[in-house]
Design an enzyme around this catalytic site. Sequence first.
Site, mmCIF file in Angstrom:
data_model
loop_
_atom_site.group_PDB
_atom_site.id
_atom_site.type_symbol
_atom_site.label_atom_id
_atom_site.label_comp_id
_atom_site.label_asym_id
_atom_site.label_seq_id
_atom_site.Cartn_x
_atom_site.Cartn_y
_atom_site.Cartn_z
ATOM 1 N N SER A 129 0.832 -1.191 0.000
ATOM 2 C CA SER A 129 0.000 0.000 0.000
ATOM 3 C C SER A 129 0.882 1.262 0.000
ATOM 4 C CB SER A 129 -0.950 -0.038 1.205
ATOM 5 O OG SER A 129 -1.906 0.985 1.142
ATOM 6 N N ASP A 158 0.510 -4.248 -3.989
ATOM 7 C CA ASP A 158 -0.589 -3.302 -4.186
ATOM 8 C C ASP A 158 -0.189 -1.884 -3.773
ATOM 9 O OD1 ASP A 158 -3.011 -3.414 -5.478
ATOM 10 O OD2 ASP A 158 -4.211 -3.618 -3.663
ATOM 11 N N HIS A 234 -7.500 -4.985 -1.365
ATOM 12 C CA HIS A 234 -6.270 -4.321 -0.973
ATOM 13 C C HIS A 234 -5.714 -4.795 0.369
ATOM 14 C CE1 HIS A 234 -3.400 -1.031 -1.112
ATOM 15 N NE2 HIS A 234 -3.806 -0.581 0.058
#
Length: 314
Positions: A129, A158, A234
């Site tokens: 992230s 991600d 996510h």
Amino acid sequence: MAALEARPAPAAATDVFKRGKYTAKPITTCNAPKTLFIVTPDTEGTYPVLLFLHGYNICPCCYTNLLEHISSHGYIVVAPRLLSLCSLYGRPDVNSAAEVANWLSSGLQPVLPENVVPDLSRLALAGHSRGGYLAFALALGNANVSMNLKFLTLIGIDPVAGANKCMKMCPKILTGPHSFNLDIPVMVIGTGLGGESVIGCIPCSCAPDGLNYAEFFNGCKDNCLGFVIPDYGHMDMLDDDYCTNCIGTSIGAIMGSMCKSGKGDKTSMMECVGGLVVAMLMAHLEGETGDLDAIVDEPGIAPVKLEVMEDPEP
């Protein structure tokens, strides 16, 4: 990007998606520039090291199952707790990550189990992230701290570079296709649901289009692999109880609740991400390319649906 050459499949192509032969031991230490969550094999030996950067306001321990999976294959994982309160200003956390990397040479050995030795000549960098963005920013030289070690490979799980196109992370590193000046192998792992909103009428997601894995993959020039796990979201590689047991702050819990999640088994998702990371580390820290090559050739061997990204247009 150069095409991958044909190669033989390993004898046990799926071993990376299972726990390895080592028992992984979690350790927390404050004797570093930042509080560290370390997961290490507890068996005597010398092991490569992975510096792992967490997502926004998520404690490193939220990734315990993922990091234990990686460590069980013979890697020492070091995850600093980054505490910047401004989600869009990344420079302080990039600097902190660089300081932790520099600390490894003198500080890591004393906090490890007896006879467990870190091999810092085999050092990798990864993040999830916002931490994926920070990992790229660090690898691209955006720290105001001189580095005394070299990363041999970079993995973005991600990665996200902002809340939307008007609220991008600083420093801004997504400047166009093939713009990353990187001389190390890169893997980008994306999720199919990361760009979707939990509430359909509200255009808000945890990994918005234009700032997510696809842009990071397109930023690579060559020697980059991209994978997408289309049926998961996510946060689906984190521990199941991360919101209640290990979230960094209430802000982190709110952010987590806004992320669309897949309906499939989360353990299988974690094993897929962990296996991809292990395969990349084996290929570029140990020269054992068989598992990574097999996954590229036959992504169906992964425990969940996995797609290989096409090279972006020049």
